[in-house]
Write an enzyme that holds these catalytic residues in place. Structure first.
Site, PDB file in Angstrom:
ATOM      1  CE  LYS A  32      -5.573  -1.047   1.877  1.00  0.00           C
ATOM      2  NZ  LYS A  32      -4.244  -1.697   1.926  1.00  0.00           N
ATOM      3  CB  THR A  49      -0.925   0.005   1.225  1.00  0.00           C
ATOM      4  OG1 THR A  49      -1.804  -1.121   1.142  1.00  0.00           O
ATOM      5  CG2 THR A  49      -1.749   1.281   1.269  1.00  0.00           C
ATOM      6  CE  LYS A  58       1.924   2.285   3.905  1.00  0.00           C
ATOM      7  NZ  LYS A  58       2.294   0.897   3.589  1.00  0.00           N
TER       8      LYS A  58
END
Length: 298
Positions: free
Chosen positions: A170, A98, A245
């Site tokens: 995402k 990611t 994050k």
């Protein structure tokens, strides 16, 4: 889908990467693995350990990375890791990390090969069970070839568009997840103050307009959903530090595109504070503890 047996190089064997690689071995593929930790390589029984990332990539039909951040992805493929140069010209290259959209597009273009960004959703439990959701960006032909490999590790595989589209999906998904989890936690905190049992709120909300994944699959209080981290003292799961994050990546994308995401920004503030107050290694649903502590007293 017709079964296939492939030679696969897999680099990055952390909490997500190791079970993903194990599922590829279980599916009958020949898997060569590399990680900076020899102990991590030993956790993938049936795989061949490589001496370097480049060695893992050499000769493989498919080469996958699962790494912490964009800088690691860039270094592995284009820098000293040497993976793009070592990979066969006809190999399909996939990054399941990611990272930010810009880096995903940069690496895809610079490799000069068929490259997919294919981040995942589902956490460690999904990686272990082989039920991950993959959201992929890249060319149609590359996705068609890679789909059987991804299905060996996941239940849902979606082609989202061109390079970077997987990372875009995402970022949007996890921002929505963070917001919905905070709302779910707030509802249970309010219910507690009102004397309403967890079970009663769950029975009502899970069958009415409050229904969401954060409630029905990942309920932040113990009891109603036995498999949720709340029943394991908020052992992740998906650690709060990782949510910070991902929310940071979403806010970076929002800033770059001029998108208004006030709830996403507020979610980042709350999760960042939860992490700073000691919740980094707890599951992200554990933020309910911080919300309880902040609830005003009568």
């Amino acid at each position: 889908m017709e079964e296939m047996v492939a030679q696969i190089g897999f680099v990055g064997l952390g909490n997500m990467g190791a079970p993903m690689a194990r599922n590829l071995v279980k599916a009958g593929h020949g898997v060569t693995v590399f990680d900076l930790s020899a102990e991590a390589m030993g956790r993938v029984e049936g795989a061949r350990p490589a001496a370097s990332a480049a060695e893992a990539a050499a000769g493989a039909d498919f080469v996958l990375t699962m790494l912490p951040a964009g800088r690691h992805v860039r270094e592995a493929w284009l820098g000293a890791g040497g993976m793009a140069a070592a990979a066969r010209p006809d190999a399909i290259l996939l990054d399941c990390s990611t990272i930010d959209v810009a880096t995903a597009r940069e690496v895809a273009a610079a490799t000069g090969r068929v490259f997919l960004d294919a981040p995942v959703s589902g956490g460690v439990m999904g990686a272990e069970a082989g039920t991950l959701t993959f959201m992929a960006g890249g060319p149609d032909e590359g996705f068609a070839r890679a789909e059987p490999i991804l299905r060996a590790m996941g239940r849902t595989v979606v082609h989202c568009g061109e390079a970077g589209a997987g990372q875009a999906a995402k970022a949007c998904n996890n921002m929505l997840l963070a917001i919905s989890m905070i709302g779910t936690c707030e509802a249970f905190v309010l219910a507690e103050k009102l004397g309403l049992s967890h079970e009663a709120l769950f029975e009502v909300a899970s069958k009415s307009s409050g229904q969401c994944w954060s409630l029905t699959t990942y309920c932040p209080v113990p009891g109603p959903v036995p498999g949720s981290p709340a029943n394991r003292d908020y052992k992740p799961g998906f650690a709060a530090a990782l949510m910070v994050k991902d929310l940071g990546l979403a806010q970076q994308a929002a800033g770059e595109t001029g998108a208004a995401t006030p709830m996403g920004a507020r979610a980042l503030e709350l999760y960042r504070r939860f992490v700073e107050e000691g919740g980094a290694e707890a599951d992200f649903s554990g933020i309910i503890r911080m919300l309880r502590a902040e609830a005003p007293t009568a």
